[in-house]
Design a protein around this motif. Structure first.
Motif, PDB file in Angstrom:
ATOM      1  N   THR A  75       0.825  -1.213   0.000  1.00  0.00           N
ATOM      2  CA  THR A  75       0.000   0.000   0.000  1.00  0.00           C
ATOM      3  C   THR A  75       0.859   1.262   0.000  1.00  0.00           C
ATOM      4  N   SER A 124      -2.209  -5.948  -8.987  1.00  0.00           N
ATOM      5  CA  SER A 124      -2.422  -4.511  -8.793  1.00  0.00           C
ATOM      6  C   SER A 124      -1.106  -3.780  -8.582  1.00  0.00           C
ATOM      7  N   GLU A 139      -6.336  -2.444  -5.114  1.00  0.00           N
ATOM      8  CA  GLU A 139      -5.287  -2.636  -4.105  1.00  0.00           C
ATOM      9  C   GLU A 139      -5.800  -2.540  -2.682  1.00  0.00           C
ATOM     10  N   GLU A 176       1.881   1.714  -3.595  1.00  0.00           N
ATOM     11  CA  GLU A 176       0.723   2.130  -4.384  1.00  0.00           C
ATOM     12  C   GLU A 176       0.387   3.595  -4.130  1.00  0.00           C
ATOM     13  N   LEU A 222      -3.574  -8.931  -5.456  1.00  0.00           N
ATOM     14  CA  LEU A 222      -2.705  -7.892  -4.916  1.00  0.00           C
ATOM     15  C   LEU A 222      -1.386  -7.814  -5.677  1.00  0.00           C
TER      16      LEU A 222
END
Length: 465
Positions: A25, A94, A136, A28, A91
């Motif tokens: 994360t 993404s 995500e 991202e 995941l």
């Protein structure tokens, strides 16, 4: 009992899962926020050079908002296959999509080189970013929520949420370093590309960690139960069909809960780079430094609020943040208007800490609203559909209001209206803190629906997939 079938993870394995979700994360959000910061700082001149400065900024933020339009589509696609195939596989996809698009932005020719094709290509890559991010978030928070200790789910699930301030911190830090060490002409010529190209290295690190974790035990258990029902001839609905039919109220709760959280965050972290420069006549470096420090404090505040949601409940903490941001928004702009760096830093930091009170419990709260076999779809749809109406136009609306009225008052009223919507949405929801994710996986016996969500229940086993 269903919940006993899944063995709890060891402390070390849980930390590894949290790390895998967090680094993913973070990367991202680094990619996503990097674009937002660049839109405010250089994209207006590099890709829209024929416009007035504020108009060029509006157009740059328009391409920024386009990324949000792809997020619901990403939520639908990734959510559907994440509920069918598993959280981990989606995941990985993404992460690769997001990092690849960001790396290519760093190689993109500008308007001076290829003319009108430059903003078109920029918009296409922005759409890919948005599509990837739409898938995500839901998978990352579910991977932790479905592995973690139920009594501390709010705390553990809040760690992937720290990817937002960590990504903001990383993106802003890299940009601040470059703007501090490079001349303005060098930064606009080639320096802005460096943070986008760095994404390639970060993705390789994130991919290595993310591939090393196991699939959610809660999902594997629900999948096994679904396969057993299928072998017995029971028909099961597709995740998208089931979530909209049986969890539509929970989706509306999630969307409403996102309004104040999403709008306030982008006003504080993206629009401030415009307001501090255009209205308060501060330098870009000063604004970036304030966001940099505020993001570091935000990172620390999120898990603290997550832990409090385990003690007080998801709703009280969430509503505290929404009410707080509504009350703070007028002082937020008044402090910036003073032109003082300390006042600017105070405005940003307090705003982000209050935002954390909404963002921290959000991961566990949304996970607990939906049954296991539609949880990826439900959490992703609720979060990302709201982003189209909330975060996507927030910097654009705020910039337009500033351009038309020349004052922060209408912007403050805009944020307050969002806070009211969030307070209503969370107030009508049921407290979810004590829910067992296994007990709401849709496998209740016929005629005995499991409890879940604001809608008061999900259908028996035939109603989930």
């Amino acid at each position: 009992m269903a919940s006993s079938a899944a063995a709890p993870p060891t402390p070390n394995s849980l930390k590894k899962i949290v790390a895998a979700s967090l680094i993913g994360t973070t990367i991202e959000w680094y990619d996503f926020f990097l674009y937002g910061s660049a839109a405010a700082l250089v994209f207006n001149t590099l890709f829209f050079p024929d416009e007035e400065p504020l108009v060029g900024t509006l157009l740059a933020f328009l391409t920024y908002a386009v990324g949000f339009l792809a997020r619901p589509l990403g939520a639908l696609v990734f959510g559907h296959y994440g509920d069918r195939l598993g959280r981990k596989k989606l995941l990985v996809i993404s992460l690769l999509m997001m990092g690849g698009a960001t790396f290519l932005i760093g190689l993109l020719p500008t308007h001076a080189t290829i003319g009108a094709a430059a903003p078109v290509l920029l918009t296409v890559l922005r759409l890919v970013q948005g599509f990837a991010l739409g898938g995500e978030w839901g998978g990352a928070v579910l991977l932790v929520s479905e592995h973690g200790d139920p009594k501390r789910r709010g705390f553990w699930a809040s760690w992937p949420q720290t990817g937002a301030p960590a990504g903001q911190l990383l993106a802003t830090g890299v940009l601040a370093l470059l703007t501090a060490t490079l001349s303005e002409s060098a930064f606009e010529s080639w320096g802005w590309r460096i943070p986008f190209l760095l994404s390639g290295v970060l993705v390789l690190i994130g991919l290595w960690i993310r591939l090393s974790v196991d699939e959610s035990p809660v999902f594997k258990q629900a999948l096994a139960a679904a396969e057993a029902r299928k072998a017995e001839g029971a028909a099961e609905k597709l995740p998208l069909v089931a979530v909209f039919r049986y969890h539509w109220k929970d989706i509306l709760v999630a969307m409403g809960a996102r309004m104040a959280e999403n709008i306030s965050f982008y006003v504080i972290t993206a629009f401030i780079l415009v307001y501090a420069v255009e209205a308060a006549e501060m330098s870009k470096q000063t604004a970036l430094n304030a966001v940099l420090i505020g993001s570091a404090i935000h990172f620390c505040a999120v898990p603290a609020w997550g832990a409090l949601s385990d003690r007080w409940g998801r709703r009280p903490v969430y509503m505290l943040g929404a009410a707080g941001i509504g009350l703070w928004v007028f002082p937020f702009f008044w402090l910036i208007d003073t032109g003082s760096f300390l006042a600017l830093l105070t405005a940003v930091t307090v705003g982000l800490v209050l935002h954390g009170a909404m963002y921290a419990p959000q991961a566990a709260f949304f996970s607990e609203l939906f049954s296991t076999r539609v949880r990826y779809s439900g959490a992703s749809i609720g979060a990302q559909f709201a982003s189209v109406a909330a975060g996507a136009p927030a910097p654009l609306i705020a910039t337009a209001l500033l351009s038309n009225y020349g004052t922060s008052t209408p912007i403050s009223l805009y944020v307050i209206a969002a806070a009211v919507v969030t307070l209503i949405a969370v107030a009508v929801a049921k407290e979810t803190r004590d829910r067992d994710l296994n007990d709401i996986d849709g496998t209740a016996a016929a005629g005995a629906p499991a409890s879940a969500g604001a809608s008061g229940g999900v259908a028996p086993s035939e109603q989930t997939v």
